[in-house]
Design a protein around this motif. Structure first.
Motif, short mmCIF file in Angstrom:
data_model
loop_
_atom_site.label_atom_id
_atom_site.label_comp_id
_atom_site.label_asym_id
_atom_site.label_seq_id
_atom_site.Cartn_x
_atom_site.Cartn_y
_atom_site.Cartn_z
N GLY A 31 19.66 8.66 44.14
CA GLY A 31 18.60 7.81 44.67
C GLY A 31 17.84 7.01 43.63
O GLY A 31 17.87 7.29 42.44
N LYS A 32 17.14 6.01 44.15
CA LYS A 32 16.35 5.12 43.29
C LYS A 32 15.21 5.86 42.62
O LYS A 32 14.82 5.53 41.50
N VAL A 33 14.67 6.89 43.26
CA VAL A 33 13.58 7.67 42.66
C VAL A 33 14.06 8.31 41.36
O VAL A 33 13.37 8.28 40.34
N CYS A 34 15.27 8.83 41.37
CA CYS A 34 15.85 9.44 40.16
C CYS A 34 16.05 8.38 39.08
O CYS A 34 15.72 8.60 37.91
N HIS A 35 16.57 7.23 39.47
CA HIS A 35 16.78 6.12 38.53
C HIS A 35 15.44 5.72 37.91
O HIS A 35 15.33 5.59 36.69
N SER A 36 14.44 5.54 38.73
CA SER A 36 13.12 5.13 38.24
C SER A 36 12.49 6.19 37.35
O SER A 36 11.84 5.87 36.35
N ALA A 37 12.71 7.45 37.67
CA ALA A 37 12.16 8.55 36.86
C ALA A 37 12.81 8.55 35.47
O ALA A 37 12.12 8.78 34.47
N LEU A 38 14.11 8.29 35.39
CA LEU A 38 14.79 8.21 34.10
C LEU A 38 14.16 7.12 33.24
O LEU A 38 13.85 7.34 32.07
N VAL A 39 13.92 5.97 33.84
CA VAL A 39 13.33 4.85 33.10
C VAL A 39 11.91 5.20 32.67
O VAL A 39 11.54 5.02 31.50
N LYS A 40 11.12 5.71 33.59
CA LYS A 40 9.72 6.03 33.30
C LYS A 40 9.60 7.08 32.19
O LYS A 40 8.84 6.91 31.24
N ARG A 41 10.37 8.15 32.29
CA ARG A 41 10.31 9.22 31.29
C ARG A 41 10.76 8.72 29.92
O ARG A 41 10.21 9.11 28.90
N THR A 42 11.75 7.86 29.90
CA THR A 42 12.21 7.32 28.63
C THR A 42 11.13 6.46 28.00
O THR A 42 10.86 6.57 26.80
N LEU A 43 10.48 5.61 28.79
CA LEU A 43 9.43 4.75 28.25
C LEU A 43 8.21 5.55 27.78
O LEU A 43 7.48 5.09 26.91
N GLU A 44 8.01 6.75 28.34
CA GLU A 44 6.89 7.61 27.92
C GLU A 44 7.20 8.34 26.61
O GLU A 44 6.29 8.84 25.96
N ASN A 45 8.46 8.39 26.23
CA ASN A 45 8.87 9.11 25.02
C ASN A 45 8.49 8.30 23.79
O ASN A 45 8.88 7.13 23.67
N PRO A 46 7.74 8.90 22.85
CA PRO A 46 7.33 8.18 21.64
C PRO A 46 8.49 7.61 20.84
O PRO A 46 8.34 6.62 20.13
N GLN A 47 9.65 8.21 20.96
CA GLN A 47 10.83 7.74 20.23
C GLN A 47 11.20 6.31 20.65
O GLN A 47 11.81 5.57 19.89
N PHE A 48 10.82 5.93 21.87
CA PHE A 48 11.18 4.61 22.39
C PHE A 48 9.97 3.69 22.49
O PHE A 48 9.96 2.75 23.27
N LYS A 49 8.96 3.93 21.66
CA LYS A 49 7.71 3.17 21.73
C LYS A 49 7.88 1.69 21.41
O LYS A 49 7.07 0.87 21.81
N ASP A 50 8.95 1.33 20.71
CA ASP A 50 9.17 -0.07 20.34
C ASP A 50 9.83 -0.90 21.45
O ASP A 50 9.96 -2.11 21.31
N LEU A 51 10.25 -0.24 22.52
CA LEU A 51 10.86 -0.97 23.62
C LEU A 51 9.80 -1.72 24.41
O LEU A 51 8.68 -1.25 24.56
#
Length: 78
Positions: A31-51
């Protein structure tokens, strides 16, 4: 959803990778909720702060639409 498909989904959103129709089907099944959660969690990760969140969200929407198109289109052998 197995790790190979998670990696395919990730690279199709955050990098320049592609995703197989098998993995598209698995992700759309979750589902789209899972897809959106993957994106959201990744963007919250400090490792990806430059995105750029705005750029990633646009790419995320495009990628989701591509998933749907890939699983809705008939295969060439059909």
């Amino acid at each position: 959803m197995g790790l190979p498909c998670v990696l395919e989904a990730f690279t199709s959103i955050f990098e320049t990778g592609t995703i197989s129709s098998k993995c598209c089907g698995e992700l759309v099944g979750l589902g789209k909720v899972c897809h959106s959660a993957l994106v959201k969690r990744t963007l919250e990760n400090p490792q990806f702060k430059d995105l750029s969140p705005a750029r990633i969200i646009v790419k995320s929407i495009q990628t989701w639409n591509n998933y749907l198109a890939l699983i809705d289109s008939p295969s060439p052998s059909a």
